[in-house]
Design a protein around this motif. Structure first.
Motif, PDB file in Angstrom:
ATOM      1  N   GLN A 161       0.822  -1.207   0.000  1.00 52.90           N
ATOM      2  CA  GLN A 161       0.000   0.000   0.000  1.00 52.90           C
ATOM      3  C   GLN A 161       0.857   1.258   0.000  1.00 52.90           C
ATOM      4  OE1 GLN A 161      -3.461  -0.023  -0.208  1.00 52.90           O
ATOM      5  NE2 GLN A 161      -3.105  -2.202  -0.581  1.00 52.90           N
ATOM      6  N   THR A 162       1.993   1.204   0.676  1.00 54.96           N
ATOM      7  CA  THR A 162       2.923   2.328   0.726  1.00 54.96           C
ATOM      8  C   THR A 162       4.328   1.802   0.487  1.00 54.96           C
ATOM      9  OG1 THR A 162       3.198   2.112   3.124  1.00 54.96           O
ATOM     10  CG2 THR A 162       1.476   3.614   2.338  1.00 54.96           C
ATOM     11  N   LEU A 163       5.246   2.680   0.134  1.00 51.77           N
ATOM     12  CA  LEU A 163       6.602   2.255  -0.166  1.00 51.77           C
ATOM     13  C   LEU A 163       7.323   1.718   1.062  1.00 51.77           C
ATOM     14  CD1 LEU A 163       7.646   5.090  -2.616  1.00 51.77           C
ATOM     15  CD2 LEU A 163       7.193   2.694  -3.177  1.00 51.77           C
ATOM     16  N   ASP A 164       6.922   2.148   2.238  1.00 55.31           N
ATOM     17  CA  ASP A 164       7.538   1.624   3.462  1.00 55.31           C
ATOM     18  C   ASP A 164       6.689   0.537   4.112  1.00 55.31           C
ATOM     19  OD1 ASP A 164       5.462   3.197   4.272  1.00 55.31           O
ATOM     20  OD2 ASP A 164       6.586   4.342   5.760  1.00 55.31           O
ATOM     21  N   GLY A 165       5.644   0.073   3.401  1.00 52.28           N
ATOM     22  CA  GLY A 165       4.749  -0.936   3.955  1.00 52.28           C
ATOM     23  C   GLY A 165       5.192  -2.355   3.645  1.00 52.28           C
ATOM     24  N   GLU A 166       4.403  -3.311   4.103  1.00 51.27           N
ATOM     25  CA  GLU A 166       4.721  -4.727   3.909  1.00 51.27           C
ATOM     26  C   GLU A 166       4.318  -5.184   2.514  1.00 51.27           C
ATOM     27  OE1 GLU A 166       3.598  -9.120   5.811  1.00 51.27           O
ATOM     28  OE2 GLU A 166       2.717  -7.283   6.620  1.00 51.27           O
ATOM     29  N   TRP A 167       5.224  -5.939   1.866  1.00 53.13           N
ATOM     30  CA  TRP A 167       4.941  -6.496   0.538  1.00 53.13           C
ATOM     31  C   TRP A 167       4.293  -7.870   0.682  1.00 53.13           C
ATOM     32  CZ3 TRP A 167       5.635  -3.882  -4.010  1.00 53.13           C
ATOM     33  CH2 TRP A 167       6.361  -2.696  -3.930  1.00 53.13           C
ATOM     34  N   THR A 168       3.166  -8.053  -0.006  1.00 51.10           N
ATOM     35  CA  THR A 168       2.450  -9.326   0.030  1.00 51.10           C
ATOM     36  C   THR A 168       2.258  -9.860  -1.383  1.00 51.10           C
ATOM     37  OG1 THR A 168       0.306  -8.188  -0.016  1.00 51.10           O
ATOM     38  CG2 THR A 168       1.244  -8.708   2.149  1.00 51.10           C
ATOM     39  N   VAL A 169       1.996 -11.154  -1.503  1.00 50.26           N
ATOM     40  CA  VAL A 169       1.837 -11.799  -2.805  1.00 50.26           C
ATOM     41  C   VAL A 169       0.384 -11.705  -3.262  1.00 50.26           C
ATOM     42  CG1 VAL A 169       2.074 -13.936  -4.104  1.00 50.26           C
ATOM     43  CG2 VAL A 169       3.737 -13.373  -2.317  1.00 50.26           C
ATOM     44  N   GLU A 170       0.149 -11.132  -4.431  1.00 49.96           N
ATOM     45  CA  GLU A 170      -1.193 -11.072  -5.021  1.00 49.96           C
ATOM     46  C   GLU A 170      -1.444 -12.225  -5.975  1.00 49.96           C
ATOM     47  OE1 GLU A 170      -2.713  -7.579  -6.783  1.00 49.96           O
ATOM     48  OE2 GLU A 170      -2.093  -6.250  -5.159  1.00 49.96           O
ATOM     49  N   LYS A 171      -0.404 -12.671  -6.689  1.00 47.01           N
ATOM     50  CA  LYS A 171      -0.566 -13.698  -7.704  1.00 47.01           C
ATOM     51  C   LYS A 171       0.735 -14.470  -7.848  1.00 47.01           C
ATOM     52  CE  LYS A 171      -2.370 -15.738 -11.447  1.00 47.01           C
ATOM     53  NZ  LYS A 171      -3.543 -16.633 -11.404  1.00 47.01           N
ATOM     54  N   THR A 172       0.629 -15.799  -7.962  1.00 44.58           N
ATOM     55  CA  THR A 172       1.786 -16.651  -8.234  1.00 44.58           C
ATOM     56  C   THR A 172       1.572 -17.360  -9.560  1.00 44.58           C
ATOM     57  OG1 THR A 172       2.218 -17.011  -5.876  1.00 44.58           O
ATOM     58  CG2 THR A 172       3.191 -18.574  -7.418  1.00 44.58           C
ATOM     59  N   ILE A 173       2.556 -17.253 -10.456  1.00 45.78           N
ATOM     60  CA  ILE A 173       2.497 -17.884 -11.771  1.00 45.78           C
ATOM     61  C   ILE A 173       3.563 -18.961 -11.805  1.00 45.78           C
ATOM     62  CG2 ILE A 173       2.678 -17.531 -14.261  1.00 45.78           C
ATOM     63  CD1 ILE A 173       2.050 -14.548 -13.686  1.00 45.78           C
ATOM     64  N   THR A 174       3.172 -20.197 -12.103  1.00 47.93           N
ATOM     65  CA  THR A 174       4.102 -21.323 -12.126  1.00 47.93           C
ATOM     66  C   THR A 174       4.613 -21.542 -13.532  1.00 47.93           C
ATOM     67  OG1 THR A 174       2.874 -22.370 -10.344  1.00 47.93           O
ATOM     68  CG2 THR A 174       4.419 -23.749 -11.562  1.00 47.93           C
ATOM     69  N   ALA A 175       5.930 -21.625 -13.667  1.00 48.36           N
ATOM     70  CA  ALA A 175       6.529 -21.880 -14.976  1.00 48.36           C
ATOM     71  C   ALA A 175       6.275 -23.317 -15.406  1.00 48.36           C
ATOM     72  CB  ALA A 175       8.030 -21.612 -14.920  1.00 48.36           C
ATOM     73  N   ASP A 176       6.256 -23.542 -16.725  1.00 50.29           N
ATOM     74  CA  ASP A 176       6.111 -24.891 -17.271  1.00 50.29           C
ATOM     75  C   ASP A 176       7.462 -25.592 -17.175  1.00 50.29           C
ATOM     76  OD1 ASP A 176       5.750 -27.169 -18.687  1.00 50.29           O
ATOM     77  OD2 ASP A 176       4.764 -26.216 -20.392  1.00 50.29           O
ATOM     78  N   THR A 177       7.570 -26.555 -16.289  1.00 43.99           N
ATOM     79  CA  THR A 177       8.857 -27.232 -16.067  1.00 43.99           C
ATOM     80  C   THR A 177       8.992 -28.515 -16.872  1.00 43.99           C
ATOM     81  OG1 THR A 177       7.902 -28.368 -14.161  1.00 43.99           O
ATOM     82  CG2 THR A 177       9.033 -26.289 -13.742  1.00 43.99           C
ATOM     83  N   THR A 178       8.059 -28.755 -17.807  1.00 45.73           N
ATOM     84  CA  THR A 178       8.117 -29.979 -18.616  1.00 45.73           C
ATOM     85  C   THR A 178       9.348 -30.014 -19.496  1.00 45.73           C
ATOM     86  OG1 THR A 178       5.704 -30.062 -18.676  1.00 45.73           O
ATOM     87  CG2 THR A 178       6.877 -31.372 -20.300  1.00 45.73           C
ATOM     88  N   TYR A 179       9.703 -28.863 -20.062  1.00 47.91           N
ATOM     89  CA  TYR A 179      10.794 -28.813 -21.025  1.00 47.91           C
ATOM     90  C   TYR A 179      12.115 -28.641 -20.301  1.00 47.91           C
ATOM     91  CZ  TYR A 179       6.715 -28.055 -23.911  1.00 47.91           C
ATOM     92  OH  TYR A 179       5.497 -28.177 -24.512  1.00 47.91           O
ATOM     93  N   THR A 180      12.634 -29.720 -19.781  1.00 51.43           N
ATOM     94  CA  THR A 180      13.822 -29.670 -18.936  1.00 51.43           C
ATOM     95  C   THR A 180      15.106 -29.423 -19.711  1.00 51.43           C
ATOM     96  OG1 THR A 180      14.010 -32.069 -19.093  1.00 51.43           O
ATOM     97  CG2 THR A 180      12.813 -31.178 -17.212  1.00 51.43           C
TER      98      THR A 180
END
Length: 512
Positions: A161-180
């Motif tokens: 909310q502010t630059l000195d405030g706590e950072w929280t996760v809104e969204k997590t995107i998982t990479a496609d790990t099939t192509y090793t």
């Protein structure tokens, strides 16, 4: 205005009010030859006049207008030259001295040149995961947003909310790990994460794996007053292996993402474009995105684009593509600049070629194009023949077609990072070693005092500049820094002054 000219000055008619004792209605009965100018708001002080004079009162009188008039006609920042040695306490000599925000807040907002090497503030991201890439920070819908990449597995969209405030996760995107067998991590390259936002939407652009040896472009989008992020993958980008995410931008409700890379074998001429651009007016809709390609000519198509950038500034969509003209180990990097108006829907035209004088080493970088004070700017980093180590060069142009020869700026010689941001009065250049600011780039830059952390992106809101790193953010509000007065002298027998305070404020404080 005209006076009233009555035949019978002072004569009135009295009429008893029915049902009320000793109460009368009085009307004039002076029989005027000329009724004169009526005495009312229109003839004394109109609302439009009060608005023009910017009177800071809800119900101003003519006397208020007279008192504030001089400061409206001669505002703070006005420069005058006079043989007098003083124009009063509201005026300062233009002698190059510093003025503080505390003493001259309105003047400091007018002056451009800053003198302070300020110490930026910092705030850390959550430490429960290992971040190796961060996007530029943006302010959207009442919060700051930064996207970070956790090695090659996750992208997390963080907010505070502010630059000195706590950072929280809104969204997590998982990479496609099939192509090793993918030879490089999905998020390991420079410019792997970029964000843009307007009043209604925020768009996070990133790269994703299409197959074992191809990378495409993806996006996470959100609308104002929503808490749901939409994830969009662009399958059309399988026509090209996206080596670089060039950038994102928005203008008048239109959003666009651009990436560059290599032509795959067997691609048709229609598909084989060095740069792919995805654009829409409805970024949260999977069906709303369209695609265009652009050929970049640098000889060998497989190594056409060494680095580049994409953004929309001053109503112009701009692509910077730096590529090699010959083999590795020679001074052969040239910048190809393309631009178009938003109305042309990405029908780009070549507007400039710029020889950068770099060696191809893999460390070349160019910043986003920015606009300040009527000029376009971008910065480059690379190994130059005439400089030991990496050199940072600043280019500028009035029209995108004719660019200056480049000005070397001291930003260190050990980093290939290169970021830029600008507002109406300040240009900021950053890499992993330094953050430099300037309100007058031709006069030089001032280095900010920051922790030794690599800057991955820059953002600005008003006069507050924010930098993202893999550990958190750095920021500073430049509204309150001291500024330098201009140094002006027309001749030895005149003195040049700048208006520093309102005459009314000085008068009411008992000054001259």
């Amino acid at each position: 205005m005209k006076d009233r000219t009555p035949k019978f000055p002072g004569r009135v008619k009295l009429k008893p009010v029915s049902g009320q004792t000793d109460t009368y209605d009085m009307t004039r009965a002076d029989d005027p030859d000329d009724t004169g100018t009526p005495f009312n708001k229109r003839t004394m002080l109109q609302d439009s006049t009060a608005q023009f004079l910017k009177l800071p009162l809800a119900n101003p009188f003519p006397d208020d207008a007279l008192r504030h008039m001089v400061d409206r006609i001669v505002p703070i920042g006005t420069i005058r030259t006079s043989p007098a040695q003083s124009l009063g306490d509201a005026w300062l000599k233009c002698d190059g001295s510093a003025v503080t925000y505390g003493n001259y807040p309105q003047l400091c907002q007018v002056l451009r040149n800053s003198t302070e090497a300020v110490t930026w503030n910092s705030n850390t991201f959550p430490t429960s995961y290992n971040i190796n890439k961060a996007s530029n920070p943006v302010y959207f819908d009442g919060r700051w947003i930064v996207a970070v990449a956790d090695e090659s597995t996750y992208i997390r969209i963080l907010s505070a909310q502010t630059l000195d405030g706590e950072w929280t996760v809104e969204k997590t995107i998982t990479a496609d790990t099939t192509y090793t067998t993918q030879s490089e991590d999905v998020y390991s390259r420079a410019g792997a994460l970029r964000i843009t936002a307007d009043q209604n939407y925020c768009v996070v652009a990133y790269r994703y794996k299409i197959s074992a040896n191809k990378l495409g472009i993806g996006a996470a989008t959100i609308e104002k007053e929503s808490d749901e992020w939409t994830t969009i993958l662009f399958p059309e980008s399988e026509f090209i292996d996206i080596k670089y995410l060039l950038g994102v931008g928005n203008w008048n409700g239109r959003f666009a993402i651009a990436g560059s890379g290599k032509w795959p074998s067997g691609a048709s001429s229609l598909e084989a474009k060095d740069v792919q651009i995805f654009y829409t007016n409805t970024p949260t809709s999977n069906e709303g995105w369209e695609q265009k390609g652009l050929n970049i000519t640098f000889g060998n198509k497989n190594t056409a684009t060494a680095c580049g950038a994409f953004a929309c500034v001053n109503g112009k969509w701009i692509i910077e593509a730096a590529g090699e003209l010959g083999g590795s180990g020679t001074v052969n990097v040239r910048m190809h600049v393309f631009a178009c108006d938003d109305s042309s829907l990405f029908s780009f035209e070549s507007v400039a070629y710029i020889d950068l004088g770099f060696y191809i080493t893999g460390n070349e970088r160019v910043s986003e194009p920015v606009y300040m004070g009527g000029r376009y700017y971008f910065a480059t980093v690379g190994y130059r023949a005439d400089v030991t180590g990496l050199a940072t060069t600043l280019y500028s142009s009035l029209d995108l077609a004719s660019w200056d020869a480049g000005t070397e700026i001291d930003i260190g010689d050990t980093s290939s990072a290169c970021n830029a941001i600008a507002n109406e009065s300040m240009l900021v250049i950053a890499n992993s070693r330094k953050v430099l600011t300037s309100t007058m780039p031709d006069a030089g830059f001032v280095q900010a005092v920051t922790p030794n952390a690599s800057v991955h992106g820059l953002g600005v809101r008003g006069n507050t500049v924010v930098a993202s790193t893999v550990t958190g953010i750095l920021y500073y509000d430049y509204t309150y820094v001291s500024k330098l007065l201009p140094n002006i002298s027309l001749s030895s027998d005149t003195t040049t002054f700048i208006k520093a305070k309102n005459e009314l404020d000085v008068f009411e404080a008992g000054g001259d």
